[in-house]
Write a protein that holds these residues in place. Structure first.
Motif, mmCIF file in Angstrom:
data_model
loop_
_atom_site.group_PDB
_atom_site.id
_atom_site.type_symbol
_atom_site.label_atom_id
_atom_site.label_comp_id
_atom_site.label_asym_id
_atom_site.label_seq_id
_atom_site.Cartn_x
_atom_site.Cartn_y
_atom_site.Cartn_z
ATOM 1 N N ILE A 53 0.834 -1.216 0.113
ATOM 2 C CA ILE A 53 -0.122 0.088 -0.258
ATOM 3 C C ILE A 53 0.707 1.329 -0.131
ATOM 4 C CG2 ILE A 53 -1.554 1.441 1.013
ATOM 5 C CD1 ILE A 53 -3.054 -1.275 1.996
ATOM 6 N N GLY A 54 1.749 1.145 0.677
ATOM 7 C CA GLY A 54 2.871 2.112 0.281
ATOM 8 C C GLY A 54 3.122 2.822 -0.890
ATOM 9 N N GLU A 55 3.236 2.472 -1.758
ATOM 10 C CA GLU A 55 3.694 2.519 -3.949
ATOM 11 C C GLU A 55 2.196 2.848 -3.742
ATOM 12 O OE1 GLU A 55 4.664 -1.220 -5.768
ATOM 13 O OE2 GLU A 55 6.321 -1.474 -4.371
ATOM 14 N N TRP A 56 1.115 2.778 -3.328
ATOM 15 C CA TRP A 56 0.015 3.831 -3.948
ATOM 16 C C TRP A 56 -0.654 4.959 -4.107
ATOM 17 C CZ3 TRP A 56 -5.104 1.709 -1.380
ATOM 18 C CH2 TRP A 56 -5.277 0.141 -1.281
ATOM 19 N N ARG A 57 -0.749 5.550 -4.775
ATOM 20 C CA ARG A 57 -0.843 7.121 -5.373
ATOM 21 C C ARG A 57 -2.180 7.408 -3.928
ATOM 22 N NH1 ARG A 57 -0.455 9.097 -10.367
ATOM 23 N NH2 ARG A 57 0.343 7.097 -12.297
ATOM 24 N N ARG A 58 -1.649 8.573 -3.527
ATOM 25 C CA ARG A 58 -2.088 9.018 -2.595
ATOM 26 C C ARG A 58 -3.811 10.017 -3.125
ATOM 27 N NH1 ARG A 58 1.128 7.431 0.492
ATOM 28 N NH2 ARG A 58 2.118 7.973 2.141
ATOM 29 N N ARG A 59 -3.307 9.905 -4.235
ATOM 30 C CA ARG A 59 -5.053 10.486 -4.620
ATOM 31 C C ARG A 59 -5.243 9.595 -6.604
ATOM 32 N NH1 ARG A 59 -10.055 12.163 -4.557
ATOM 33 N NH2 ARG A 59 -10.339 13.186 -6.279
#
Length: 227
Positions: free
Chosen positions: A161-167
């Motif tokens: 999840i740390g690789e996800w975009r914030r938006r």
């Protein structure tokens, strides 16, 4: 067919200079980005069925990247994390300090359902729709046992999840959707770390279905029956 990280090292990294290895690292990062974009694009056109799948290729390309980073350091290089990698590492190293997860998903007309997981000494989960609150039973599909705090955190780690975009937004793909489905995700911590938030508007991370399954939501967006 994908090869093992060890075979990848022997074929593409062994005996290479640090400059050559850095070129390989850049190529692997580009491939990871390309795969994620392809998996997240809801209107990417009809895709040819490929074996291995994009999900499998993403998994192994990430493994190759880690092997390449190790080879780069062994060749005398000093690997510097990018800003996105720094965010991912920061998220990962603080996962054991997560105290509360709040996930909401829905729309203007149907309302937003909140899924809350509290991680203190034990795991407590419940849902809220408007003011109505219900307990939530979370089950590990692999072990067929209820999630504990430790097994739930382990499952989260596997999602990167740390690789996800914030938006996440459909604007990224050149169009807009009015109304539809919006979602928000917040992680709170017990070690002083600032809350980390993600959200989306009719657009989702590549492994969003797997994330929802942790909360008992199947791929159709419906809650599974209690075990």
């Amino acid at each position: 067919m994908m090869i093992s990280p060890e075979c990848y090292y022997e074929e593409y990294l062994k005996g290479k200079t640090k400059e050559q290895i850095m070129t390989a690292i850049r190529g692997l990062k580009q491939e990871i980005g390309r795969l994620k974009n392809s998996m997240e694009n809801p209107h990417g056109g009809i895709k040819t069925v490929m074996h291995p799948s994009e999900e499998t290729r993403l998994y192994w390309t990430r493994e190759y990247l880690e092997k390449a980073k190790q080879a780069y350091v062994a060749a005398g290089g000093t690997y510097t994390l990018s800003k996105s990698e720094e965010k991912a590492v920061d998220f990962d190293v603080n996962m054991d300090a997560i105290s509360k997860i709040t996930f909401s998903i829905g729309g203007y007309f149907g309302g937003y359902r909140n899924y809350i997981v509290e991680l203190t000494d034990v795991l407590k989960a419940y849902t809220k729709l408007w003011e109505h609150e219900e307990p939530l039973s979370l089950w590990d599909d692999d072990s067929r046992e209820p999630y504990t705090k430790d097994t739930f955190i382990t499952a989260l780690k596997d999602l990167h999840i740390g690789e996800w975009r914030r938006r996440y937004s459909t604007k990224r793909f050149g169009y807009m959707v009015l109304d539809g489905t919006q979602w928000n995700l917040e992680f709170e911590y017990n070690n002083g770390h600032k809350p980390v938030r993600f959200n989306g508007d009719n657009s989702y991370p590549y492994n969003f279905d797997k994330f929802q399954m942790l909360f008992g939501i199947n791929e159709a967006g419906e809650e599974d029956e209690d075990e």
